[in-house]
Write a protein that holds these residues in place. Structure first.
Motif, PDB file in Angstrom:
ATOM      1  N   GLN A 299      -5.071   9.372  -0.434  1.00 17.14           N
ATOM      2  CA  GLN A 299      -5.616   8.076  -0.838  1.00 17.14           C
ATOM      3  C   GLN A 299      -4.525   7.016  -0.724  1.00 17.14           C
ATOM      4  O   GLN A 299      -3.362   7.265  -1.017  1.00 17.14           O
ATOM      5  CB  GLN A 299      -6.106   8.169  -2.284  1.00 17.14           C
ATOM      6  N   VAL A 300      -4.897   5.820  -0.306  1.00 16.73           N
ATOM      7  CA  VAL A 300      -3.975   4.687  -0.223  1.00 16.73           C
ATOM      8  C   VAL A 300      -4.306   3.734  -1.356  1.00 16.73           C
ATOM      9  O   VAL A 300      -5.440   3.284  -1.491  1.00 16.73           O
ATOM     10  CB  VAL A 300      -4.085   3.971   1.145  1.00 16.73           C
ATOM     11  N   ASP A 301      -3.303   3.432  -2.198  1.00 26.31           N
ATOM     12  CA  ASP A 301      -3.496   2.542  -3.337  1.00 26.31           C
ATOM     13  C   ASP A 301      -2.520   1.373  -3.255  1.00 26.31           C
ATOM     14  O   ASP A 301      -1.335   1.572  -2.977  1.00 26.31           O
ATOM     15  CB  ASP A 301      -3.244   3.281  -4.656  1.00 26.31           C
ATOM     16  N   PRO A 302      -3.002   0.157  -3.522  1.00 25.77           N
ATOM     17  CA  PRO A 302      -2.109  -1.007  -3.537  1.00 25.77           C
ATOM     18  C   PRO A 302      -1.422  -1.146  -4.895  1.00 25.77           C
ATOM     19  O   PRO A 302      -2.032  -0.911  -5.941  1.00 25.77           O
ATOM     20  CB  PRO A 302      -3.056  -2.173  -3.290  1.00 25.77           C
ATOM     21  N   PHE A 303      -0.141  -1.489  -4.882  1.00 26.26           N
ATOM     22  CA  PHE A 303       0.615  -1.745  -6.101  1.00 26.26           C
ATOM     23  C   PHE A 303       1.332  -3.078  -5.959  1.00 26.26           C
ATOM     24  O   PHE A 303       1.727  -3.475  -4.866  1.00 26.26           O
ATOM     25  CB  PHE A 303       1.652  -0.638  -6.344  1.00 26.26           C
ATOM     26  N   ASP A 304       1.516  -3.768  -7.092  1.00 24.95           N
ATOM     27  CA  ASP A 304       2.246  -5.033  -7.090  1.00 24.95           C
ATOM     28  C   ASP A 304       3.684  -4.804  -6.648  1.00 24.95           C
ATOM     29  O   ASP A 304       4.312  -3.823  -7.048  1.00 24.95           O
ATOM     30  CB  ASP A 304       2.275  -5.646  -8.493  1.00 24.95           C
TER      31      ASP A 304
ATOM     32  N   ASP B 125       0.838  -1.194   0.000  1.00 27.38           N
ATOM     33  CA  ASP B 125       0.000   0.000   0.000  1.00 27.38           C
ATOM     34  C   ASP B 125       0.873   1.245   0.000  1.00 27.38           C
ATOM     35  O   ASP B 125       1.801   1.357   0.805  1.00 27.38           O
ATOM     36  CB  ASP B 125      -0.916   0.025   1.231  1.00 27.38           C
ATOM     37  N   PHE B 126       0.598   2.168  -0.924  1.00 23.91           N
ATOM     38  CA  PHE B 126       1.308   3.430  -1.012  1.00 23.91           C
ATOM     39  C   PHE B 126       0.342   4.567  -0.728  1.00 23.91           C
ATOM     40  O   PHE B 126      -0.772   4.587  -1.250  1.00 23.91           O
ATOM     41  CB  PHE B 126       1.917   3.626  -2.406  1.00 23.91           C
ATOM     42  N   LEU B 127       0.771   5.515   0.097  1.00 23.89           N
ATOM     43  CA  LEU B 127      -0.015   6.696   0.417  1.00 23.89           C
ATOM     44  C   LEU B 127       0.253   7.748  -0.648  1.00 23.89           C
ATOM     45  O   LEU B 127       1.395   8.181  -0.840  1.00 23.89           O
ATOM     46  CB  LEU B 127       0.365   7.233   1.802  1.00 23.89           C
TER      47      LEU B 127
END
Length: 57
Positions: free
Chosen positions: A19-24, A12-14
């Protein structure tokens, strides 16, 4: 880091908007490489060749 139901590993990146978005994990580089790339850029004022750069526009 977390593993999804499909087995993919996500981080998870802020974002700057909160907003917090998940990235591979595959889309990231190890911390040591990131630090080395930063130092290289600071010293040479150009992108290091040892990092595969991707422009996502």
């Amino acid at each position: 880091m977390r593993r999804t139901m499909s087995g993919d590993v996500k981080i998870d990146f802020l974002q700057d908007n909160g907003q917090v978005d998940p990235f591979d994990v595959a889309w990231t580089i190890p911390t040591a490489v990131a630090i080395e790339a930063f130092c290289y850029f600071y010293d040479c004022m150009r992108l290091p060749d040892f990092v595969h750069w991707h422009r996502d526009i």
